[in-house]
Design an enzyme around this catalytic site. Structure first.
Site, mmCIF file in Angstrom:
data_model
loop_
_atom_site.group_PDB
_atom_site.id
_atom_site.type_symbol
_atom_site.label_atom_id
_atom_site.label_comp_id
_atom_site.label_asym_id
_atom_site.label_seq_id
_atom_site.Cartn_x
_atom_site.Cartn_y
_atom_site.Cartn_z
ATOM 1 N N SER A 69 -2.016 3.312 -8.503
ATOM 2 C CA SER A 69 -0.687 2.862 -8.090
ATOM 3 C C SER A 69 0.226 2.720 -9.317
ATOM 4 O O SER A 69 0.447 3.689 -10.033
ATOM 5 C CB SER A 69 -0.814 1.560 -7.305
ATOM 6 O OG SER A 69 0.392 1.217 -6.673
ATOM 7 N N ASP A 117 -0.111 6.859 3.078
ATOM 8 C CA ASP A 117 0.396 6.185 1.880
ATOM 9 C C ASP A 117 1.788 6.724 1.572
ATOM 10 O O ASP A 117 1.980 7.941 1.497
ATOM 11 C CB ASP A 117 -0.560 6.454 0.715
ATOM 12 C CG ASP A 117 -0.115 5.813 -0.597
ATOM 13 O OD1 ASP A 117 0.848 5.025 -0.587
ATOM 14 O OD2 ASP A 117 -0.742 6.107 -1.629
ATOM 15 N N HIS A 174 -2.820 3.137 1.060
ATOM 16 C CA HIS A 174 -2.537 2.681 -0.297
ATOM 17 C C HIS A 174 -3.327 1.408 -0.614
ATOM 18 O O HIS A 174 -3.319 0.450 0.152
ATOM 19 C CB HIS A 174 -1.045 2.406 -0.473
ATOM 20 C CG HIS A 174 -0.664 2.206 -1.898
ATOM 21 N ND1 HIS A 174 -0.435 3.267 -2.763
ATOM 22 C CD2 HIS A 174 -0.519 1.087 -2.650
ATOM 23 C CE1 HIS A 174 -0.141 2.797 -3.955
ATOM 24 N NE2 HIS A 174 -0.188 1.478 -3.923
#
Length: 404
Positions: free
Chosen positions: A190, A344, A374
């Site tokens: 991320s 995501d 995610h």
């Protein structure tokens, strides 16, 4: 005596938070194709409850919502690991945690610099303790987990500078940690994937340091020009990262506040000529058609607002948005591993960077979790129950490392 009083105080607040969660849950989208949808709903309930309780605590003046969220996300401390030496150190004044396998090795080991996720706002060495232990044990590597400074207290480029500084320190002292100079990798998920990509670009072409062997980008966020790519609309309400939150975190990292979020989401923060310049890299046209079958919402034209651009123009810097780096940098990047998840909002960032790397002759291993969402990697073993897809994703990273 204070603890019971505190609990009594928190009970009504928790009840209010629970009511807010129950009222808000129907507004979120958990597709049936996602891994362990019932478990994901439980995780979402915990996170929404934390956010609601944090808002209440902030309004009462007890603590900020972000502080409370960080505290809850810390998790419990893990005990000693029989297979690893673990020590907390500082690299160029940046806190790090070093994981070294105890078993003897025939020669120098791989080295991994790990940058945690959390939107540049959340996350810590403790939050990612399980993931880093797993990577070190299963790949027989020395892992350095980096605790970079967090927003909004520390705006861009603080996180990037900390990750680069810790990486430089490590690269200059590999022998001390028994690491092979030819097998050092940067890795992150991320926001950490964003930082890993930025650090990798900064080191590309340097002859005074060992060349990175690889970069591992796990559902990275790599641009803030277009929050209307197909994955942003398809997954806008899918946990654990919503479309609005992605823009919120990017703005908080950039400016320390999230003013003009509406304009950024609409796309009126980028001048037309600049949007045209970057269209060759940031465009739905570069997304394979199979990722558009769930529907694509065409971007409606919005008027450019110069005042907004003045506050966010650093979004065009590659150290913040690595997808915008020039080809002269990209073609020097090391072998890459990119993991994306179908459900995501950041899926298309990963797909676009994959194309950029391949177009520039960089070898890319791509692993796509068709039932992933995610944040699933850090939930591979979460509070007593697991997400098998997260374990598969983490094992794909380990297998890539073993191939180096």
């Amino acid at each position: 005596a204070l603890l019971p009083a505190l609990l009594l105080l928190l009970l009504p607040l928790a009840a209010l938070a629970a009511a807010a969660v129950l009222l808000g849950l129907p507004g979120y989208d958990i597709p049936p194709g996602v891994n362990q949808p019932a478990k994901l709903r439980l995780v979402l309930t915990v996170l929404l409850g934390t956010a609601a309780l944090g808002r209440i605590l902030e309004k009462t003046g007890l603590c900020s919502q972000i502080t409370f969220g960080r505290y809850v996300r810390q998790g419990r401390k893990l005990g000693l690991d029989p297979k690893l030496f673990i020590q907390d150190l500082q690299f160029n004044e940046v806190p790090v945690r070093v994981y070294q396998p105890k078993a003897t090795s025939d020669g120098p080991r791989r080295g991994i610099l790990f940058f945690h996720g959390g939107g540049w706002v959340f996350g810590s060495l403790d939050t990612y303790e399980k993931v880093c232990r797993y990577l070190s044990r299963e790949s027989d590597s020395v892992v350095v987990s980096v605790q970079y400074r967090l927003a909004p207290e520390h705006k861009y480029p603080a996180a990037y500078e900390d990750c680069l500084s810790a990486t430089l320190h490590f690269l200059q002292r590999l022998q001390h940690y028994g690491v092979d100079p030819a097998r050092v990798t940067v890795c992150g998920d991320s926001a950490g994937g964003n930082l890993a990509a930025a650090v990798s670009q900064s080191l590309a072409g340097r002859s005074d340091l060992p060349r990175l062997r690889a970069q591992i980008l796990i559902y990275p966020g790599l641009q803030a020009l277009d929050f209307n790519l197909p994955s942003y609309h398809q997954n806008r309400g899918v946990p654990l990262l919503f479309r609005e939150r992605a823009a919120f975190f990017a703005l908080l990292y950039l400016n320390g506040h999230a003013l003009h979020m509406k304009e950024v989401l609409e796309g009126s923060h980028i001048p037309p000529d600049m949007r045209l310049k970057y269209r060759k890299w940031v465009s739905p046209d570069n997304i394979p058609e199979e990722f558009k079958v769930r529907g694509v919402k065409p971007l409606r034209p919005t008027d450019f607002i110069a005042e907004v651009y003045e506050t966010v123009k650093r979004f065009c810097e590659p150290n913040l948005c690595p997808l915008l780096a020039e080809d002269s940098v990209v073609h020097q990047l090391p072998e890459s591993f990119i993991l994306t998840c179908e459900y995501d909002v950041l899926r298309d960032d990963g797909l676009l960077y994959k194309k950029r790397l391949e177009d520039n002759g960089v070898p890319v291993t791509w692993y796509h979790l068709e039932d992933g969402f995610h944040g699933i990697i850090s939930l591979y073993d979460y509070c007593g129950f697991s997400f098998p897809s997260g374990k598969r994703g983490l094992d794909s990273v380990v297998n890539f490392l073993k191939s180096l």
